[in-house]
Design an enzyme around this catalytic site. Structure first.
Site, PDB file in Angstrom:
ATOM      1  N   CYS A  55     -11.196 -15.290  -0.706  1.00 51.32           N
ATOM      2  CA  CYS A  55     -11.156 -13.977  -0.194  1.00 51.32           C
ATOM      3  C   CYS A  55     -10.391 -14.304   1.114  1.00 51.32           C
ATOM      4  O   CYS A  55     -11.069 -15.523   1.923  1.00 51.32           O
ATOM      5  CB  CYS A  55     -11.946 -12.989  -0.368  1.00 51.32           C
ATOM      6  SG  CYS A  55     -11.872 -12.205  -0.359  1.00 51.32           S
ATOM      7  N   HIS A  93      -8.511  -8.539  -8.374  1.00 53.39           N
ATOM      8  CA  HIS A  93      -9.763  -9.045  -7.039  1.00 53.39           C
ATOM      9  C   HIS A  93      -9.484  -7.977  -5.755  1.00 53.39           C
ATOM     10  O   HIS A  93     -10.575  -7.159  -4.879  1.00 53.39           O
ATOM     11  CB  HIS A  93      -9.014 -10.425  -7.018  1.00 53.39           C
ATOM     12  CG  HIS A  93      -9.764 -10.991  -5.265  1.00 53.39           C
ATOM     13  ND1 HIS A  93     -10.426 -12.252  -5.060  1.00 53.39           N
ATOM     14  CD2 HIS A  93      -9.403 -10.671  -3.802  1.00 53.39           C
ATOM     15  CE1 HIS A  93     -11.102 -12.462  -3.610  1.00 53.39           C
ATOM     16  NE2 HIS A  93     -10.268 -11.577  -3.500  1.00 53.39           N
ATOM     17  N   GLU A  94      -8.013  -7.963  -5.688  1.00 57.21           N
ATOM     18  CA  GLU A  94      -7.333  -6.828  -4.936  1.00 57.21           C
ATOM     19  C   GLU A  94      -8.104  -5.371  -5.445  1.00 57.21           C
ATOM     20  O   GLU A  94      -8.452  -4.610  -4.229  1.00 57.21           O
ATOM     21  CB  GLU A  94      -5.917  -6.157  -4.852  1.00 57.21           C
ATOM     22  CG  GLU A  94      -5.510  -8.332  -4.352  1.00 57.21           C
ATOM     23  CD  GLU A  94      -6.134  -8.805  -2.831  1.00 57.21           C
ATOM     24  OE1 GLU A  94      -6.537  -8.362  -2.086  1.00 57.21           O
ATOM     25  OE2 GLU A  94      -6.771  -9.822  -3.146  1.00 57.21           O
ATOM     26  N   HIS A 128     -11.482  -5.420  -3.643  1.00 56.08           N
ATOM     27  CA  HIS A 128     -11.093  -4.616  -2.575  1.00 56.08           C
ATOM     28  C   HIS A 128     -11.765  -2.783  -2.001  1.00 56.08           C
ATOM     29  O   HIS A 128     -11.895  -2.555  -0.846  1.00 56.08           O
ATOM     30  CB  HIS A 128     -10.267  -5.655  -1.372  1.00 56.08           C
ATOM     31  CG  HIS A 128     -10.686  -6.621  -1.772  1.00 56.08           C
ATOM     32  ND1 HIS A 128     -11.748  -7.137  -0.300  1.00 56.08           N
ATOM     33  CD2 HIS A 128      -9.435  -7.808  -1.936  1.00 56.08           C
ATOM     34  CE1 HIS A 128     -11.640  -8.531  -0.824  1.00 56.08           C
ATOM     35  NE2 HIS A 128     -10.244  -8.694  -1.205  1.00 56.08           N
TER      36      HIS A 128
END
Ligand code: NI
Length: 188
Positions: free
Chosen positions: A116, A159-160, A163
């Site tokens: 990341c 994954h994004e 966030h």
């Protein structure tokens, strides 16, 4: 232009916040932000530019990583040939207000783990995530889309999206057996 100094530190509490939904039409600041996020990803994948500006290569970037807690992320994902030349653009998209509406029970993980741009160290271990997802989102015009993704593409998007919820990839790593896949998880 966005460079690594624009990424807030891993310990910054803004990386752990839930981001706000975006309203349309986008304001000028938001329009500039999404253009810069996409440009950053392309720059980071262009070796000469990445070297000149010291950019770590990334396929995705989310607004909270830049200290902006809005539900926006960009993905720029290409297929390269053996010489590292781009042969196909697989995802080139800005995702606004994204939601996973369906996901498989079966999970998948990348054999090398994940990294990341907000985490300036390697954190080893498998990161299991649903192997298939259905995602709804809006584009910068506010138009709504639904896409079905699997394997690597599904992993990148999840994954994004994490966030935007204040989750980092290593939150998913099994502390005791980081490289151990359970029966439900395919290592791609
Ligand atoms: Ni990340």
């Amino acid at each position: 232009m966005i460079t690594m100094k624009d990424f807030i530190a891993e310990v910054d509490p803004r990386l752990r916040e839930a981001s706000q939904e975006v309203t349309f039409p986008l304001n000028d600041e938001e329009k500039t932000l999404i253009e810069e996020m996409r440009t950053f990803l392309i720059n980071s994948q262009t070796p000469e530019i990445a070297e000149e500006y010291g950019l770590r290569a990334g396929v995705g970037v989310a607004a909270p990583q830049l200290g902006i807690n809005k539900q926006i992320f960009a993905v720029y994902l290409t297929e390269l040939d053996e010489d590292g030349e781009v042969v196909d653009v697989i995802i080139d998209e800005i995702f606004i207000n994204p939601k996973i509406t369906r996901h498989s029970v079966k999970q998948a993980a990348l054999p090398e783990g994940e990294g990341c741009l907000s985490v300036r160290r390697a954190v080893p271990g498998l990161v299991p995530r649903p192997r298939r997802v259905t995602l709804t989102y809006q584009d910068p015009e506010g138009d709504e889309y639904e896409v079905k993704l699997r394997d690597y593409e599904a992993i990148v998007v999840q994954h994004e999206l994490d966030h935007l919820k204040g989750i980092l990839f290593y939150d998913h790593i099994n502390d005791e057996n980081p490289w151990q896949a359970d029966d439900n998880t395919v290592v791609l």
